[in-house]
Design a protein around this motif. Structure first.
Motif, PDB file in Angstrom:
ATOM      1  N   ASP A 196      60.413  53.743  83.917  1.00  0.00           N
ATOM      2  CA  ASP A 196      61.424  54.739  83.580  1.00  0.00           C
ATOM      3  C   ASP A 196      60.767  55.938  82.900  1.00  0.00           C
ATOM      4  OD1 ASP A 196      63.679  53.361  84.549  1.00  0.00           O
ATOM      5  OD2 ASP A 196      63.770  52.142  82.731  1.00  0.00           O
ATOM      6  N   THR A 197      61.451  57.047  82.949  1.00  0.00           N
ATOM      7  CA  THR A 197      60.933  58.276  82.354  1.00  0.00           C
ATOM      8  C   THR A 197      60.612  58.062  80.882  1.00  0.00           C
ATOM      9  OG1 THR A 197      62.225  59.581  83.908  1.00  0.00           O
ATOM     10  CG2 THR A 197      61.426  60.708  81.934  1.00  0.00           C
ATOM     11  N   THR A 198      59.423  58.479  80.509  1.00  0.00           N
ATOM     12  CA  THR A 198      58.971  58.407  79.130  1.00  0.00           C
ATOM     13  C   THR A 198      58.421  59.769  78.739  1.00  0.00           C
ATOM     14  OG1 THR A 198      57.636  57.142  77.556  1.00  0.00           O
ATOM     15  CG2 THR A 198      56.636  57.614  79.680  1.00  0.00           C
ATOM     16  N   THR A 199      58.492  60.074  77.468  1.00  0.00           N
ATOM     17  CA  THR A 199      57.996  61.356  76.981  1.00  0.00           C
ATOM     18  C   THR A 199      56.624  61.183  76.364  1.00  0.00           C
ATOM     19  OG1 THR A 199      60.240  62.152  76.571  1.00  0.00           O
ATOM     20  CG2 THR A 199      58.454  63.264  75.374  1.00  0.00           C
ATOM     21  N   ILE A 200      55.716  62.055  76.764  1.00  0.00           N
ATOM     22  CA  ILE A 200      54.382  62.120  76.165  1.00  0.00           C
ATOM     23  C   ILE A 200      54.370  63.382  75.320  1.00  0.00           C
ATOM     24  CG2 ILE A 200      51.903  62.273  76.577  1.00  0.00           C
ATOM     25  CD1 ILE A 200      52.463  60.917  79.315  1.00  0.00           C
ATOM     26  N   SER A 201      54.321  63.200  74.018  1.00  0.00           N
ATOM     27  CA  SER A 201      54.420  64.317  73.084  1.00  0.00           C
ATOM     28  C   SER A 201      53.415  65.418  73.424  1.00  0.00           C
ATOM     29  CB  SER A 201      54.185  63.800  71.657  1.00  0.00           C
ATOM     30  OG  SER A 201      54.334  64.848  70.736  1.00  0.00           O
ATOM     31  N   GLY A 202      53.914  66.631  73.519  1.00  0.00           N
ATOM     32  CA  GLY A 202      53.069  67.784  73.793  1.00  0.00           C
ATOM     33  C   GLY A 202      52.644  67.933  75.237  1.00  0.00           C
ATOM     34  N   VAL A 203      53.067  66.993  76.097  1.00  0.00           N
ATOM     35  CA  VAL A 203      52.673  67.049  77.514  1.00  0.00           C
ATOM     36  C   VAL A 203      53.899  67.193  78.410  1.00  0.00           C
ATOM     37  CG1 VAL A 203      51.498  65.861  79.409  1.00  0.00           C
ATOM     38  CG2 VAL A 203      50.605  65.682  77.075  1.00  0.00           C
ATOM     39  N   GLY A 204      54.850  66.247  78.287  1.00  0.00           N
ATOM     40  CA  GLY A 204      56.045  66.318  79.121  1.00  0.00           C
ATOM     41  C   GLY A 204      56.682  64.967  79.332  1.00  0.00           C
ATOM     42  N   HIS A 205      57.433  64.862  80.424  1.00  0.00           N
ATOM     43  CA  HIS A 205      58.234  63.679  80.716  1.00  0.00           C
ATOM     44  C   HIS A 205      57.725  63.072  82.026  1.00  0.00           C
ATOM     45  CE1 HIS A 205      60.688  65.376  77.572  1.00  0.00           C
ATOM     46  NE2 HIS A 205      60.666  66.507  78.260  1.00  0.00           N
ATOM     47  N   LEU A 206      57.308  61.817  81.961  1.00  0.00           N
ATOM     48  CA  LEU A 206      56.636  61.151  83.066  1.00  0.00           C
ATOM     49  C   LEU A 206      57.428  59.946  83.544  1.00  0.00           C
ATOM     50  CD1 LEU A 206      54.044  60.579  84.821  1.00  0.00           C
ATOM     51  CD2 LEU A 206      53.223  59.243  82.856  1.00  0.00           C
ATOM     52  N   ALA A 207      57.546  59.801  84.863  1.00  0.00           N
ATOM     53  CA  ALA A 207      58.116  58.608  85.482  1.00  0.00           C
ATOM     54  C   ALA A 207      57.150  58.151  86.567  1.00  0.00           C
ATOM     55  CB  ALA A 207      59.479  58.902  86.089  1.00  0.00           C
ATOM     56  N   TRP A 208      57.120  56.854  86.800  1.00  0.00           N
ATOM     57  CA  TRP A 208      56.325  56.291  87.905  1.00  0.00           C
ATOM     58  C   TRP A 208      57.288  55.718  88.912  1.00  0.00           C
ATOM     59  CZ3 TRP A 208      51.422  56.895  89.157  1.00  0.00           C
ATOM     60  CH2 TRP A 208      50.568  57.410  88.179  1.00  0.00           C
ATOM     61  N   ILE A 209      57.112  56.131  90.160  1.00  0.00           N
ATOM     62  CA  ILE A 209      57.937  55.648  91.259  1.00  0.00           C
ATOM     63  C   ILE A 209      57.027  55.004  92.302  1.00  0.00           C
ATOM     64  CG2 ILE A 209      59.812  57.287  90.899  1.00  0.00           C
ATOM     65  CD1 ILE A 209      58.551  59.096  93.014  1.00  0.00           C
ATOM     66  N   GLU A 210      57.631  54.278  93.213  1.00  0.00           N
ATOM     67  CA  GLU A 210      56.881  53.632  94.281  1.00  0.00           C
ATOM     68  C   GLU A 210      57.514  54.035  95.602  1.00  0.00           C
ATOM     69  OE1 GLU A 210      55.220  49.278  94.324  1.00  0.00           O
ATOM     70  OE2 GLU A 210      57.308  49.241  95.015  1.00  0.00           O
ATOM     71  N   ASP A 211      56.685  54.415  96.573  1.00  0.00           N
ATOM     72  CA  ASP A 211      57.223  54.745  97.891  1.00  0.00           C
ATOM     73  C   ASP A 211      57.555  53.451  98.634  1.00  0.00           C
ATOM     74  OD1 ASP A 211      54.897  53.760  99.152  1.00  0.00           O
ATOM     75  OD2 ASP A 211      54.136  55.740  99.683  1.00  0.00           O
ATOM     76  N   PRO A 212      58.224  53.538  99.792  1.00  0.00           N
ATOM     77  CA  PRO A 212      58.625  52.315 100.501  1.00  0.00           C
ATOM     78  C   PRO A 212      57.456  51.432 100.928  1.00  0.00           C
ATOM     79  CG  PRO A 212      59.914  54.164 101.281  1.00  0.00           C
ATOM     80  CD  PRO A 212      58.834  54.738 100.392  1.00  0.00           C
ATOM     81  N   ASP A 213      56.228  51.972 100.957  1.00  0.00           N
ATOM     82  CA  ASP A 213      55.069  51.180 101.361  1.00  0.00           C
ATOM     83  C   ASP A 213      54.301  50.619 100.174  1.00  0.00           C
ATOM     84  OD1 ASP A 213      53.629  50.106 103.536  1.00  0.00           O
ATOM     85  OD2 ASP A 213      52.051  51.599 103.252  1.00  0.00           O
ATOM     86  N   GLY A 214      54.820  50.825  98.951  1.00  0.00           N
ATOM     87  CA  GLY A 214      54.207  50.238  97.770  1.00  0.00           C
ATOM     88  C   GLY A 214      53.217  51.122  97.032  1.00  0.00           C
ATOM     89  N   ASN A 215      53.108  52.403  97.404  1.00  0.00           N
ATOM     90  CA  ASN A 215      52.193  53.309  96.712  1.00  0.00           C
ATOM     91  C   ASN A 215      52.837  53.868  95.445  1.00  0.00           C
ATOM     92  OD1 ASN A 215      49.984  53.384  98.695  1.00  0.00           O
ATOM     93  ND2 ASN A 215      51.579  54.245 100.023  1.00  0.00           N
ATOM     94  N   ALA A 216      52.110  53.776  94.328  1.00  0.00           N
ATOM     95  CA  ALA A 216      52.605  54.288  93.053  1.00  0.00           C
ATOM     96  C   ALA A 216      52.354  55.792  92.977  1.00  0.00           C
ATOM     97  CB  ALA A 216      51.905  53.586  91.893  1.00  0.00           C
ATOM     98  N   ILE A 217      53.358  56.529  92.477  1.00  0.00           N
ATOM     99  CA  ILE A 217      53.284  57.978  92.373  1.00  0.00           C
ATOM    100  C   ILE A 217      53.852  58.394  91.023  1.00  0.00           C
ATOM    101  CG2 ILE A 217      54.039  60.172  93.381  1.00  0.00           C
ATOM    102  CD1 ILE A 217      54.775  58.315  95.900  1.00  0.00           C
ATOM    103  N   GLY A 218      53.103  59.221  90.298  1.00  0.00           N
ATOM    104  CA  GLY A 218      53.597  59.767  89.046  1.00  0.00           C
ATOM    105  C   GLY A 218      54.314  61.080  89.282  1.00  0.00           C
ATOM    106  N   ALA A 219      55.398  61.295  88.542  1.00  0.00           N
ATOM    107  CA  ALA A 219      56.135  62.559  88.581  1.00  0.00           C
ATOM    108  C   ALA A 219      56.238  63.033  87.139  1.00  0.00           C
ATOM    109  CB  ALA A 219      57.509  62.371  89.188  1.00  0.00           C
ATOM    110  N   MET A 220      55.664  64.208  86.844  1.00  0.00           N
ATOM    111  CA  MET A 220      55.630  64.732  85.476  1.00  0.00           C
ATOM    112  C   MET A 220      56.342  66.073  85.408  1.00  0.00           C
ATOM    113  SD  MET A 220      54.529  64.560  82.249  1.00  0.00           S
ATOM    114  CE  MET A 220      53.017  63.656  81.997  1.00  0.00           C
ATOM    115  N   GLN A 221      57.327  66.127  84.538  1.00  0.00           N
ATOM    116  CA  GLN A 221      57.975  67.401  84.215  1.00  0.00           C
ATOM    117  C   GLN A 221      57.250  67.922  82.978  1.00  0.00           C
ATOM    118  OE1 GLN A 221      62.251  67.155  83.918  1.00  0.00           O
ATOM    119  NE2 GLN A 221      62.343  68.950  82.601  1.00  0.00           N
TER     120      GLN A 221
END
Length: 124
Positions: A93-118
């Motif tokens: 789930d989305t977590t906040t990294i102080s001074g950096v932003g908001h990060l979530a980890w998702i997985e595509d349908p084939d099992g690849n992990a992908i980070g999304a950072m706001q």
């Protein structure tokens, strides 16, 4: 709006061996940063940030292999919703990294992990 590659991480069991390897092969430089076992990588490209970190699991029993990538996004919550709607799943789930932003980890349908950072320098 397209989401550019912004960050990658190399997961390693033996951090010293990994540092020696990447320094010798790609002439990368490493600086300790953040938690123990975490290093910033200077690749010579200021647009993409790199990290060397202790191998970890984003999903139980599945160690991270290969490179992790994180894409810069305008709205991390919208990306998480879109990933789930498109057949993916949330690994972290989305977590906040102080001074950096908001990060979530998702997985595509084939099992690849992908980070999304706001990215948000004012994040607390």
């Amino acid at each position: 709006m397209p989401s550019p590659l912004r960050h990658f991480a190399v997961n390693a069991t033996d951090l010293d061996a990994a540092r020696r390897f990447y320094a010798a092969v790609f002439d990368w430089r490493f600086t300790p940063w953040g938690p123990p076992g975490f290093f910033k990588i200077d690749t010579g490209d200021s647009a993409v940030f790199g990290a060397l970190q202790q191998r970890r699991e984003l999903a139980d029993g599945v160690p991270m292999r290969g490179l992790e990538v994180t894409f810069a996004v305008d709205d991390v919550a919208a990306v998480v919703r879109a990933a789930v709607a498109a057949g993916g799943r949330v690994l972290m789930d989305t977590t906040t990294i102080s001074g950096v932003g908001h990060l979530a980890w998702i997985e595509d349908p084939d099992g690849n992990a992908i980070g999304a950072m706001q990215y948000d320098a004012a994040a607390e």
